[in-house]
Write a protein that holds these residues in place. Sequence first.
Motif, PDB file in Angstrom:
ATOM      1  N   SER B 174      -8.861  -2.304  -5.533  1.00  0.00           N
ATOM      2  CA  SER B 174      -9.633  -3.178  -4.651  1.00  0.00           C
ATOM      3  C   SER B 174      -8.758  -4.275  -4.071  1.00  0.00           C
ATOM      4  O   SER B 174      -8.963  -4.731  -2.947  1.00  0.00           O
ATOM      5  CB  SER B 174     -10.854  -3.748  -5.372  1.00  0.00           C
ATOM      6  OG  SER B 174     -10.479  -4.713  -6.299  1.00  0.00           O
ATOM      7  N   CYS B 175      -7.744  -4.671  -4.801  1.00  0.00           N
ATOM      8  CA  CYS B 175      -6.830  -5.692  -4.325  1.00  0.00           C
ATOM      9  C   CYS B 175      -6.044  -5.150  -3.126  1.00  0.00           C
ATOM     10  O   CYS B 175      -5.924  -5.805  -2.089  1.00  0.00           O
ATOM     11  CB  CYS B 175      -5.907  -6.089  -5.467  1.00  0.00           C
ATOM     12  SG  CYS B 175      -4.916  -7.510  -5.091  1.00  0.00           S
ATOM     13  N   PHE B 176      -5.549  -3.947  -3.304  1.00  0.00           N
ATOM     14  CA  PHE B 176      -4.811  -3.275  -2.234  1.00  0.00           C
ATOM     15  C   PHE B 176      -5.698  -3.106  -0.994  1.00  0.00           C
ATOM     16  O   PHE B 176      -5.311  -3.416   0.132  1.00  0.00           O
ATOM     17  CB  PHE B 176      -4.358  -1.904  -2.769  1.00  0.00           C
ATOM     18  CG  PHE B 176      -3.534  -1.090  -1.830  1.00  0.00           C
ATOM     19  CD1 PHE B 176      -2.173  -1.317  -1.704  1.00  0.00           C
ATOM     20  CD2 PHE B 176      -4.118  -0.076  -1.068  1.00  0.00           C
ATOM     21  CE1 PHE B 176      -1.393  -0.550  -0.833  1.00  0.00           C
ATOM     22  CE2 PHE B 176      -3.359   0.682  -0.195  1.00  0.00           C
ATOM     23  CZ  PHE B 176      -1.992   0.447  -0.082  1.00  0.00           C
ATOM     24  N   LYS B 177      -6.911  -2.652  -1.239  1.00  0.00           N
ATOM     25  CA  LYS B 177      -7.839  -2.428  -0.128  1.00  0.00           C
ATOM     26  C   LYS B 177      -8.250  -3.711   0.560  1.00  0.00           C
ATOM     27  O   LYS B 177      -8.601  -3.711   1.736  1.00  0.00           O
ATOM     28  CB  LYS B 177      -9.103  -1.744  -0.664  1.00  0.00           C
ATOM     29  CG  LYS B 177      -8.914  -0.250  -0.781  1.00  0.00           C
ATOM     30  CD  LYS B 177     -10.256   0.428  -0.810  1.00  0.00           C
ATOM     31  CE  LYS B 177     -10.058   1.930  -0.826  1.00  0.00           C
ATOM     32  NZ  LYS B 177     -11.328   2.610  -1.081  1.00  0.00           N
ATOM     33  N   SER B 178      -8.270  -4.793  -0.162  1.00  0.00           N
ATOM     34  CA  SER B 178      -8.668  -6.053   0.470  1.00  0.00           C
ATOM     35  C   SER B 178      -7.702  -6.390   1.599  1.00  0.00           C
ATOM     36  O   SER B 178      -8.081  -7.026   2.582  1.00  0.00           O
ATOM     37  CB  SER B 178      -8.733  -7.182  -0.558  1.00  0.00           C
ATOM     38  OG  SER B 178      -7.441  -7.560  -0.969  1.00  0.00           O
ATOM     39  N   ILE B 179      -6.476  -5.930   1.471  1.00  0.00           N
ATOM     40  CA  ILE B 179      -5.465  -6.164   2.522  1.00  0.00           C
ATOM     41  C   ILE B 179      -5.662  -5.197   3.680  1.00  0.00           C
ATOM     42  O   ILE B 179      -5.741  -5.599   4.846  1.00  0.00           O
ATOM     43  CB  ILE B 179      -4.038  -5.984   1.932  1.00  0.00           C
ATOM     44  CG1 ILE B 179      -3.805  -6.995   0.811  1.00  0.00           C
ATOM     45  CG2 ILE B 179      -2.994  -6.124   3.029  1.00  0.00           C
ATOM     46  CD1 ILE B 179      -2.538  -6.733  -0.002  1.00  0.00           C
ATOM     47  N   THR B 180      -5.758  -3.910   3.339  1.00  0.00           N
ATOM     48  CA  THR B 180      -5.844  -2.912   4.412  1.00  0.00           C
ATOM     49  C   THR B 180      -7.160  -3.039   5.173  1.00  0.00           C
ATOM     50  O   THR B 180      -7.197  -2.890   6.394  1.00  0.00           O
ATOM     51  CB  THR B 180      -5.693  -1.481   3.860  1.00  0.00           C
ATOM     52  OG1 THR B 180      -6.691  -1.282   2.852  1.00  0.00           O
ATOM     53  CG2 THR B 180      -4.314  -1.290   3.234  1.00  0.00           C
ATOM     54  N   THR B 181      -8.250  -3.328   4.457  1.00  0.00           N
ATOM     55  CA  THR B 181      -9.527  -3.477   5.145  1.00  0.00           C
ATOM     56  C   THR B 181      -9.498  -4.657   6.120  1.00  0.00           C
ATOM     57  O   THR B 181     -10.127  -4.624   7.177  1.00  0.00           O
ATOM     58  CB  THR B 181     -10.662  -3.639   4.105  1.00  0.00           C
ATOM     59  OG1 THR B 181     -10.787  -2.416   3.402  1.00  0.00           O
ATOM     60  CG2 THR B 181     -11.994  -3.979   4.759  1.00  0.00           C
ATOM     61  N   ALA B 182      -8.747  -5.664   5.798  1.00  0.00           N
ATOM     62  CA  ALA B 182      -8.622  -6.796   6.712  1.00  0.00           C
ATOM     63  C   ALA B 182      -7.722  -6.464   7.892  1.00  0.00           C
ATOM     64  O   ALA B 182      -7.532  -7.288   8.790  1.00  0.00           O
ATOM     65  CB  ALA B 182      -8.087  -8.018   5.960  1.00  0.00           C
ATOM     66  N   GLY B 183      -7.177  -5.260   7.890  1.00  0.00           N
ATOM     67  CA  GLY B 183      -6.388  -4.823   9.032  1.00  0.00           C
ATOM     68  C   GLY B 183      -4.909  -5.154   8.923  1.00  0.00           C
ATOM     69  O   GLY B 183      -4.177  -5.060   9.916  1.00  0.00           O
ATOM     70  N   SER B 185      -1.026  -4.809   6.946  1.00  0.00           N
ATOM     71  CA  SER B 185      -0.177  -3.856   6.269  1.00  0.00           C
ATOM     72  C   SER B 185       0.370  -4.531   5.012  1.00  0.00           C
ATOM     73  O   SER B 185       1.010  -5.580   5.102  1.00  0.00           O
ATOM     74  CB  SER B 185       0.941  -3.473   7.230  1.00  0.00           C
ATOM     75  OG  SER B 185       1.818  -2.608   6.620  1.00  0.00           O
ATOM     76  N   PRO B 186       0.114  -3.958   3.838  1.00  0.00           N
ATOM     77  CA  PRO B 186       0.619  -4.594   2.623  1.00  0.00           C
ATOM     78  C   PRO B 186       2.127  -4.358   2.472  1.00  0.00           C
ATOM     79  O   PRO B 186       2.591  -3.223   2.596  1.00  0.00           O
ATOM     80  CB  PRO B 186      -0.157  -3.890   1.509  1.00  0.00           C
ATOM     81  CG  PRO B 186      -0.683  -2.641   2.096  1.00  0.00           C
ATOM     82  CD  PRO B 186      -0.680  -2.758   3.567  1.00  0.00           C
ATOM     83  N   GLU B 187       2.826  -5.425   2.254  1.00  0.00           N
ATOM     84  CA  GLU B 187       4.262  -5.312   1.970  1.00  0.00           C
ATOM     85  C   GLU B 187       4.408  -5.472   0.465  1.00  0.00           C
ATOM     86  O   GLU B 187       4.284  -6.570  -0.088  1.00  0.00           O
ATOM     87  CB  GLU B 187       5.031  -6.429   2.692  1.00  0.00           C
ATOM     88  CG  GLU B 187       5.396  -6.113   4.114  1.00  0.00           C
ATOM     89  CD  GLU B 187       6.429  -4.982   4.210  1.00  0.00           C
ATOM     90  OE1 GLU B 187       7.492  -5.073   3.568  1.00  0.00           O
ATOM     91  OE2 GLU B 187       6.133  -3.990   4.931  1.00  0.00           O
TER      92      GLU B 187
END
Lengths: 455, 455, 455, 455
Positions: B174-183, B185-187
């Motif tokens: 969910s932590c990872f998705k919180s970034i991608t869902t906000a549009g 790119s997770p570094e």
Amino acid sequence: MDACALKSAERLVPPSYVSQGQEALGARQAKIRLLLEQRKCPKQGWDDLTIELILNDLAAMDSNNFSHNCGVGEREGRVYSDLVAKRHFRLAHGLGRSGDLAETQPKAAGSSILYKLTNAMMLDLIRQIGVQKTAACLVIPMATGMTLTLCLLTLRHSRPQAKFVLWPRIDQKSCFKSITTAGYSPEIIENILEGEELRSDVEEMERRVKHLGADNIAAVLTTTSCFAPRGIDKLEEIGQLCAKYNIPHIINNAYGLQSSKCLHHIQQASRLGRVDAFVQSTDKNLMVPVGGSVVAGFDAAFVAEIGKTYPGRASSSPILDAFITLLSLGTEGYAKLMVEQKTLKAELTESLRRIAEKHGLRIIEARSNPISVGWGSHTTSYPHPYLTAAAAIGMSKHDINLFTERLEKCLIKFLKQRANNLGKKVEEKQEEMKMQEDYASQEKTAKKQEGSLDE
Amino acid sequence: MDACALKSAERLVPPSYVSQGQEALGARQAKIRLLLEQRKCPKQGWDDLTIELILNDLAAMDSNNFSHNCGVGEREGRVYSDLVAKRHFRLAHGLGRSGDLAETQPKAAGSSILYKLTNAMMLDLIRQIGVQKTAACLVIPMATGMTLTLCLLTLRHSRPQAKFVLWPRIDQKSCFKSITTAGYSPEIIENILEGEELRSDVEEMERRVKHLGADNIAAVLTTTSCFAPRGIDKLEEIGQLCAKYNIPHIINNAYGLQSSKCLHHIQQASRLGRVDAFVQSTDKNLMVPVGGSVVAGFDAAFVAEIGKTYPGRASSSPILDAFITLLSLGTEGYAKLMVEQKTLKAELTESLRRIAEKHGLRIIEARSNPISVGWGSHTTSYPHPYLTAAAAIGMSKHDINLFTERLEKCLIKFLKQRANNLGKKVEEKQEEMKMQEDYASQEKTAKKQEGSLDE
Amino acid sequence: MDACALKSAERLVPPSYVSQGQEALGARQAKIRLLLEQRKCPKQGWDDLTIELILNDLAAMDSNNFSHNCGVGEREGRVYSDLVAKRHFRLAHGLGRSGDLAETQPKAAGSSILYKLTNAMMLDLIRQIGVQKTAACLVIPMATGMTLTLCLLTLRHSRPQAKFVLWPRIDQKSCFKSITTAGYSPEIIENILEGEELRSDVEEMERRVKHLGADNIAAVLTTTSCFAPRGIDKLEEIGQLCAKYNIPHIINNAYGLQSSKCLHHIQQASRLGRVDAFVQSTDKNLMVPVGGSVVAGFDAAFVAEIGKTYPGRASSSPILDAFITLLSLGTEGYAKLMVEQKTLKAELTESLRRIAEKHGLRIIEARSNPISVGWGSHTTSYPHPYLTAAAAIGMSKHDINLFTERLEKCLIKFLKQRANNLGKKVEEKQEEMKMQEDYASQEKTAKKQEGSLDE
Amino acid sequence: MDACALKSAERLVPPSYVSQGQEALGARQAKIRLLLEQRKCPKQGWDDLTIELILNDLAAMDSNNFSHNCGVGEREGRVYSDLVAKRHFRLAHGLGRSGDLAETQPKAAGSSILYKLTNAMMLDLIRQIGVQKTAACLVIPMATGMTLTLCLLTLRHSRPQAKFVLWPRIDQKSCFKSITTAGYSPEIIENILEGEELRSDVEEMERRVKHLGADNIAAVLTTTSCFAPRGIDKLEEIGQLCAKYNIPHIINNAYGLQSSKCLHHIQQASRLGRVDAFVQSTDKNLMVPVGGSVVAGFDAAFVAEIGKTYPGRASSSPILDAFITLLSLGTEGYAKLMVEQKTLKAELTESLRRIAEKHGLRIIEARSNPISVGWGSHTTSYPHPYLTAAAAIGMSKHDINLFTERLEKCLIKFLKQRANNLGKKVEEKQEEMKMQEDYASQEKTAKKQEGSLDE
């Protein structure tokens, strides 16, 4: 939230919203204030939120809910289960003190106020719906039968030597037992047929009074509400008889509070003769669970004496049910239920008549009975077998439709079977008439007194 | 019951009992008044009765409960099911207005006050238990993941061109998705082993900032609470980095509110560097059902902006849970839970160490992790397979005993099977290690990032 | 009580009574069984007892209620306050797993079943009341605005470069914010007057598509339900446009689920053109507290993708409300509410027309608007000032009467004041038209877009 | 959810989760099944969820909750207020039939089962905690005083001519009234001092039996639980006397169920002599609200006769409280409460001794009294004024501390005032000793019998 709290709330939301909310809260508090000031059943019913507001406040006034309480008595209102505490709105101390139901319980100011308000609202309602002269009433946390016993036990104080209770026959066991349990011997007065209706035999009653001696009679116990074809007792004439011979008169008005007719006769009996108390069931009249009754009378001192006769504290649970329901209904709500009952009684009679005629049967006319309609006991010699049905408060048109539909199905099945089994005895046939689920709710056709005493 | 009502009550029960009850009622009203005046979490928890008193009052202030309301809007807080209405204490209007969570809802003064009080109590609690400089907080009716997304979406206003979120790896989906869902790119910044613990690689992070360009980075998203052997991120150093490069810093403090250690690091990071917001779950920290989170920060304007970014009204249900629980606990109650958690963490570690040693295994030292203890992810290359267990707030000694007992049974069974199946492949053995009912609660031993991202 | 338990009960009460009770219990269990087998909204609503039976069973299936549970995760569904636990029927684990709302939560089989059933019942209802071709739906534990944001964020996966959302103007802030919060730039298409009604300008929309380039457009966001004089958007034509240019089409059907007209247009738009999702509020359509919405669509994969985009677990509270209410209502109950709404809309219009005519005012004809009736925005240049009123589901005739009565009083007061203050400016007069308590529920007359964006 | 329903659930969530949930649900159902099979109080208490599961099932078996019911009786269990219905878990039909409490009520299989189970669990508990030979018991929905009256009324059947009840004096009004209300004349046997304790005068009792004639005595009514310095009655010797003269023996064991000492003496009295019934309060012993009692005995026929003497139906509310609480506690929970009570009694005595010694006062030794400790009635001639305090079940150490602290404050204040007012009369001084709030819970020091009869 008091005025100070609301003032502080203005730092959280704009004052205009606070003031609007305050007004709404105030409107509910005003209802509560009015109830305490006037001690009358409200005209319009309250919603559950207002009821919960007052209940929570009352609970907070009972010592078991005091934040800094340290009880070292043997009875501190501690409640083990949270499920139990909450279902009683945290009222745990019951009612009464020192063996007087109506006395304030020092550990439970809230419960005591609740009880006084319930009695006051109940009195107001009884007066408004028909017995204007009622002087006092007590909601008793015991059902009607046991409360009748309590009334009879109370009479013993003033009539220590009396052994008999005169009782126009009503085939319902708990009524009979209320006499025997109180230690009296029931003197059964058989009813007489007036048309198809069974009515009280006042002449025979007078003969019996003379024969036994008025001083040996603890009370006359009459009945208003019963299954047809028995009608309401002749309260006025019996009241006059009681006055003449100075005999207490207790009326079993079990489910008659809902009927303006029953109430009218009680009022009249009191005006023309003697009525010491009339007792009604809370469950049958207020649509609450079984467990409470109302004892009302025209002499406040006698009603108070009944409360004082009760030994020890008592459950406040039936009182709580009555309190909530009186507030929910309001006098207007109750009046509306009474009107509906009357209408539905007529509809039930009509529906039954229609089926009866179709199948060569007929309705027994029991004109004085405002609730129950029937086809044949309360006597050892009623000329026909019959079935009864009642239109009690809270019934719906849907109930009637469903009932008559199922009744007819049973009838048809029964009549077919009878045709097929002509040679068999009538008693066997009646055995065959097995009623389904919903018939469990009706008194069975019965000739034997034993069976018909069941409730 | 106001003063007038109580005065009237004196005609029902003796004044001394009324006054005693009034005092008790007043003591509860005083608590409510104090809460509104001071807007602090009470020191001592309230009992349910006082909580119900304030909730009923607040409900009465919402327009859907106005006795004479006639709504002709499209949204009047009407509730069809009584079951539903009562479970929400009749609060139906939700939170917010015009797309600002924190704004007063005109139809719901009561709900609005409840929300402000919840935020104020929460802020008070956060300050008292460790992050004294917290400027503002909002309890958000969405769980932590979605709230992190909302924080990141809010940052877009000020950093419209930013595309990346720098993220020290934490294997939780969910932590990872919180970034991608906000549009964004997770570094991913891989953690490095310090002893047996995985800690943030601040040097690599700085290299990445320089490589991507600070303006292209929406935020650094760090984590305090996670499963061992990953430790808490190096908040102070990362905070300094964020300050240096002017990059927003959001801390995922999911279940760290219960840990004075996590709170201390947040406070320090803010003092020495930059922290924009720290987000924690209400369910994990306040022992309420899943559904809410708290976003707190050192700049009230930024916290307010997050509230304003939320589009439309929102559920007040998670706020109601937090409100009730904060009042139930009080700051003392919460502090007590924190102490217990610390003690139980130590006991859990000790119990696991005992079992581990007995069976030739060992505990992984993750000293910076205040909640979770483990035997080996959050990396693609952790040297050992492991199992984790957490001592979260609300756990009991009994839980630990039961767990370690069952764990040992599993271990023994597993070790026996391994001995019997020496020829089989290691992967198959791990498959065999089927955990019963209670193991469902633990992250499975995993080497593959995919699996370990589960929650 | 299972069959064995009931068999044992026969040693306590006569078998015939047990069997009668068993039958009654079985009838309720049969409803539960049917629900699970067919996964359809029941035709006839259930009573609260049956609803509580299934809820208690589901709660017992969640791990936090396992008698012998010993959780050592960081999230074990422990609930501190009993008040909180009970109001959620002891469901504490929320929804979803690994950032997929619709996935089974391993610790919460009961909650997971409840969620699947809610979605299935909702889908069944939507199909039955008008959108037969709906492929899938999800009840989302966020209100409509935030759910629209989630839909738009989901579209980013497939259209990463898109920057604009085409939006026929609707003056309601949360709708506007749902676009900006998702990081898009709203491209506002002004409505045009058709008669007195504001309708979507499809030609202008096509010009705008060509100008911006279809690939740069994330979606067209249309609206069905809004305050008059704005009508429902031309869904069919816009759907065709979306199909032609391959642009996703999201419909904000906020309170349109209650309107067969809105549903019909959605169905048609899908048949003739493209509709990706339509979103409606649970509170506005199901009469539950604010906090949930339903996203439905014609492509199950897209609906599923929205669920997968949600990061982390989520509150099950709005789902629980929907579950209870769908079971309470049944499809017949809902259909009845829809019919009543239609009737009341006509009555409201008629009542307003009567008052309007009497005072020289008139009703604005917004024939395509099935819920709201009004006298004048959603445009910068509507020719008249006006007031709106809505006949939403759950409204009663009594509400209409009370409203029109109060409205007329206000009008008379306003007209008198205007006569007395002829020299003053028109704007000042509008300021004077202060609406009392119940008017708080209506959108204020407004010409400025700012004001009218409020909700 | 039955097996079929659960099978269907596997199409919603993975079978392994369903099976885990099924197991958990099954574990609760197994408890319910076991209860019905064995009809024993469970060893370990149940949680509220399991209790609600069985209550909901039982409610569904009562006819007022039948979905297709159409009642045409006068008593159909209709409940007007939802608040009322829910607080009774929808059980509305009360208990009993045809004036037999223990008989199955045909309209209420669920309520009837609940009553039988409550009686069975209560019997099991009484046997386990000390009175192994108990043959039967009935939980009566009336408090102890009224139930004692009912026992005495029942005796009238077999001893119609008896007029007296022999009664070792106990200064508590409801006990006294239970005799007079039943229509008997109490023959008071004064207690005698043994050391500082008041014990029954068995010799005087025998003289009185001879004087009155055994046949004229309805019963001997003894007491186990009372305020010190009165001790427990000499049950064994009195039991032997009753056996010798063939007189019924009723024991008022009001709050003695919590005391293994009281129970032991009852058991012994039955073994060595005659005990017809022993009666205890549910509120005092089970920590439920006031309103119920348990009548137990060594002859099942006599206990049954008491149930048959009760006229009509009765409230099931006190039974419901007992049912819930017995399930909550389990026998282990109850045993634990008993142990705690014993410990706290010792602590209370010690705390009082400490204060007493410090202020030149002393504790009155009432060694046979297991609950109450005191400094001086139950006699017209006790040599000292005194105060009593009780350590009843459910009390906490905190209660004792708070009490002794407040007591000492009062004492100091009193002693100072006495020093200042040496010339005044002793009676006036006693008047000054006004006890605050918490003292309301104690019997006041009293020499006059009138005052000390209060409860």
